[in-house]
Write a protein that holds these residues in place. Sequence first.
Motif, PDB file in Angstrom:
ATOM      1  N   PRO A  25       0.841  -1.201   0.000  1.00  0.00           N
ATOM      2  CA  PRO A  25       0.000   0.000   0.000  1.00  0.00           C
ATOM      3  C   PRO A  25       0.881   1.258   0.000  1.00  0.00           C
ATOM      4  N   TRP A  26       0.289   2.359  -0.422  1.00  0.00           N
ATOM      5  CA  TRP A  26       1.024   3.625  -0.476  1.00  0.00           C
ATOM      6  C   TRP A  26       0.207   4.702   0.225  1.00  0.00           C
ATOM      7  N   ILE A  27       0.911   5.509   1.082  1.00  0.00           N
ATOM      8  CA  ILE A  27       0.285   6.679   1.738  1.00  0.00           C
ATOM      9  C   ILE A  27       1.250   7.836   1.632  1.00  0.00           C
ATOM     10  N   ALA A  65      -6.401  -1.908   7.250  1.00  0.00           N
ATOM     11  CA  ALA A  65      -6.136  -1.265   8.557  1.00  0.00           C
ATOM     12  C   ALA A  65      -5.084  -0.168   8.434  1.00  0.00           C
ATOM     13  N   PHE A  66      -5.196   0.775   9.406  1.00  0.00           N
ATOM     14  CA  PHE A  66      -4.137   1.755   9.676  1.00  0.00           C
ATOM     15  C   PHE A  66      -3.640   1.522  11.111  1.00  0.00           C
ATOM     16  N   LYS A  67      -2.348   1.483  11.278  1.00  0.00           N
ATOM     17  CA  LYS A  67      -1.794   1.266  12.623  1.00  0.00           C
ATOM     18  C   LYS A  67      -0.906   2.451  13.007  1.00  0.00           C
ATOM     19  N   ILE A 107       2.343   6.471  11.438  1.00  0.00           N
ATOM     20  CA  ILE A 107       1.185   5.702  10.978  1.00  0.00           C
ATOM     21  C   ILE A 107       1.602   4.882   9.746  1.00  0.00           C
ATOM     22  N   GLN A 108       1.016   3.662   9.599  1.00  0.00           N
ATOM     23  CA  GLN A 108       1.234   2.782   8.451  1.00  0.00           C
ATOM     24  C   GLN A 108      -0.093   2.177   8.008  1.00  0.00           C
ATOM     25  N   ALA A 109      -0.198   1.910   6.693  1.00  0.00           N
ATOM     26  CA  ALA A 109      -1.397   1.276   6.136  1.00  0.00           C
ATOM     27  C   ALA A 109      -1.090  -0.198   5.830  1.00  0.00           C
ATOM     28  N   TYR A 110      -2.090  -1.068   6.002  1.00  0.00           N
ATOM     29  CA  TYR A 110      -1.960  -2.507   5.762  1.00  0.00           C
ATOM     30  C   TYR A 110      -3.046  -2.936   4.769  1.00  0.00           C
ATOM     31  N   SER A 124       2.533  -0.442   4.261  1.00  0.00           N
ATOM     32  CA  SER A 124       3.118   0.708   3.570  1.00  0.00           C
ATOM     33  C   SER A 124       4.363   1.188   4.305  1.00  0.00           C
ATOM     34  N   HIS A 125       4.976   2.196   3.741  1.00  0.00           N
ATOM     35  CA  HIS A 125       6.078   2.844   4.445  1.00  0.00           C
ATOM     36  C   HIS A 125       5.514   3.648   5.639  1.00  0.00           C
ATOM     37  N   LYS A 126       6.390   4.142   6.527  1.00  0.00           N
ATOM     38  CA  LYS A 126       5.971   4.904   7.710  1.00  0.00           C
ATOM     39  C   LYS A 126       5.770   6.369   7.353  1.00  0.00           C
ATOM     40  N   ALA A 127       4.695   6.932   7.834  1.00  0.00           N
ATOM     41  CA  ALA A 127       4.397   8.352   7.633  1.00  0.00           C
ATOM     42  C   ALA A 127       4.334   9.058   8.987  1.00  0.00           C
TER      43      ALA A 127
END
Length: 887
Positions: A25-27, A65-67, A107-110, A124-127
């Motif tokens: 995923p990408w954010i 999910a977002f973690k 935050i990261q997306a899964y 995703s990568h960490k934002a």
Amino acid sequence: HLLSYHTLIPLISKLSLSALNKHKPWIETSYHGVITENMDTVLLDPPLVALDKDAPVPYAGEICAFKIHGQEAPFEAVVLNRTSGEGVLRAKGPVDCETQKEYTFIIQAYDCGAEASGASWKKSHKAVVHIQVDDVNEFSPVFREPMYHASAMEGKIYDSILQVEAWDQDCSPQYSQICNYDIVTSNTPFAIDRNGNIRNTERLSYDKKQRYKVMVTAFDCGQKRATESVAVHIDVKPVCKPGWQGWNKQVDYEPGTGSKQLFPKMHLETCDGPLSAVRAMVELQTSHIGKGCDRETYSEKSMQKLCGAASGSTDLLPAPSISTNWTASLLTDSGRDSDLIFNFDGRQAANVPEQVVPQNLTDQFTIATWMKHGPSPGLRAEKETLLCNSDKTEMNRHHYSLYVHNCRLVFLLRRDFTQVDTFRPAEFHWKLEQICDKEWHYYVINVEFPAVTLFVDGVTYEPYLVTDDWPIHPSSIDTQLTVGACWQGGEVSTPRFTQFFRGSLSGLTIRPGRIETQKVISCLQACKEGLDIHSLESLGKDIKFHFNPAQSVLVMEGEDLESVNTAMAKVSYINSRQFPTAGLRQLHITTTVQCFGEDICISIPDIKALVMVLPPSEPRITIAGSDQLVRPAADLRGAMGVAPFKELRITSTVTKGDGVPGVLEAMHNLDYCDVLVIGEELNPEQESLEIHHSSLMGKHLDATNSTSGISIYGVDSMAHYEEALRQVRYRNWRPATLSNRRFRLTCSELNGRYTSNEFNLEVSLVHNAAPVEHVNHMAVQSQYMRSVHHPLMVHSVNSHISAATVVVVICIAALVCIVVLGIYRLHSTHQDSSKSEEDEAKDPEMDWDDSTLTITVNPMEVRGHYTKEFPEKALSTKINSKALVKI
């Protein structure tokens, strides 16, 4: 080929799933959000959206999910649409701006993986997310002080009389800053600006109104008003006159109250001058009290004992008495609460008796005295001698002396010739202001030959000049020690005093063999009254203060006027004496004010005030006990003698007149108790009145006795004096001609300032009659019977001598008969015992030891005749039970 079927199947399945979920995923790389406190929704920029290149493949192209990763961030991220990847960030609970204004977390997306089970998911990568909490205007302004007070001079327009200040607990500048103040009270001649400065809008008049009360409120920048207004009190002052205000002309000091503030409400009025420094000097003037201030007025010996000085000092100026009569001709000033002072006017002197003078001063000795001296009259001042040891006759050699010459103190010490006839230090000179300032000072000269050190009021001074001289050659000429002048017995036609002293002396002592320590010197000259600072720890750090050694002068300096006012309010008077010298003490305050760029800009008038030390409640010392002691004469002959004051009791009471009147028991010290013999003095060849040294151990007491009685002295408690007096013993090893002895006991506190009642005690003796030289103890008079010398009694005794002799002879004859009879019976019993061995073996209890048998007869009880029954008082036996059976 080694892999089995069961191993290959899962591996192939996993590889196929990975082929389905190819992308992560990408954010966005960072987000900025805003949340209003007490709300839960976070507004993010950009919005929270996650994308996946695997879309529209089910699961692999969806966001599940977002973690959030962070230090307990109070937020959570929720997926709104799995297909579009939209999410929302919200708070888990209420967020408070006053607690924390910003948050930062990761935050990261899964995605949902390759299938419904979520297998092979990717993240995703960490934002980085930055959240700012927006403030809500929750709190009202609050003033920092509960009440404000200020003063304004009449007829003057001020830019600012005082400034009030409020604050707000809100976190944001918009709601936490105070934007406006307002005066709530109407029709007042005052205005307030947005910074809280209050000024007067018209000239104030002290005659019109002396005080104003103004209510003020505050508004924050959100226009929220303070819940409570604050009161501002403004005093109108009359036309300004620089000086100290709010002080009393006289301060009363009650003994025993410790430290008392002298100026609790005093403050310095400077008429709003721009001050840079204030210096105030407070001086307590006590030169008219005793020897310069209120000190303990015990005798010099008692003071030395109290301060721990070594024993062995000789008081050269004692109070005049029968045993110390050489000071009787001197002028004294003893009206100051028993503080003994000798005044010398240039015509008086006294020769110290030879038996009092220390014969060998050794290389170490101490001379100490209190002295008050002024400039000598005339253009050419003569020597003024305090102490002088000179030849008594024939020659005029000064062996040692202490004198004042031209306001210089000089100590002369001419050593005796020993083996080497050479120059040695002989004269030691000191030039000090204290010598001629007409004030009391305590001088101590410590001699450790060849070094000599002077202490004045506890401060050390080395001589500025030392001159040498030849030793004095030995001679058979006697010396004379003189106080107040020097004795010239030789080289003149008529022996006379010369070099008279003009001034006052007190407590002149000399101690051979020891020098005085700094600690003892400080104790002996210490003032018991002085200035003090109440609650020193609360004094401002910017205040500098300094006391002189006697604590009679206090200097305070500060740059802030309020700090100086606070410090001056803490200046106190203290008198640690239990019974201080009553009377007035003057206070003198001088003040200098320094302005910016100027030396002195405002003149502050001096202050003169008074401290009135009220008279202490005078103690009434009472000695009580049995005033009659009857003892046998034999007790007086014993090694311990008798204790006349064994039942002694010393108490002290004071009468309180203020508050709740009544009589209270007082606890204080005594400084001497004298036991005087009433009637003829003691005969040292046959009687003594003494106390053993061990009875004084552990106490600050000493004792001296003579044929006139015994004196116990030293500053100590009444209980210790009781214990010591109970150990005083009276002995008389020849009491035959003595019928009684009478004693008188008196005790003192503060060298006779307070004295006890005169307690009279009579010791009566009981004499025994002359002993009769025989064993009849009944014929000897009992030691507890009083002899009565009466003709009739003498006649009766003589008439019965012959009868007593007859009775004694008969008793002796009876005793002989009884002894013979006893021996015969013992012999018979022994023979019977030897003939009956077999019977004795059968009956061992009948065996007995005749060696234990003793028979004693008191012939006076049987009156010359023998009885069969052997009465208990006539016959006493020491036998065993078997012997009793035999008899």
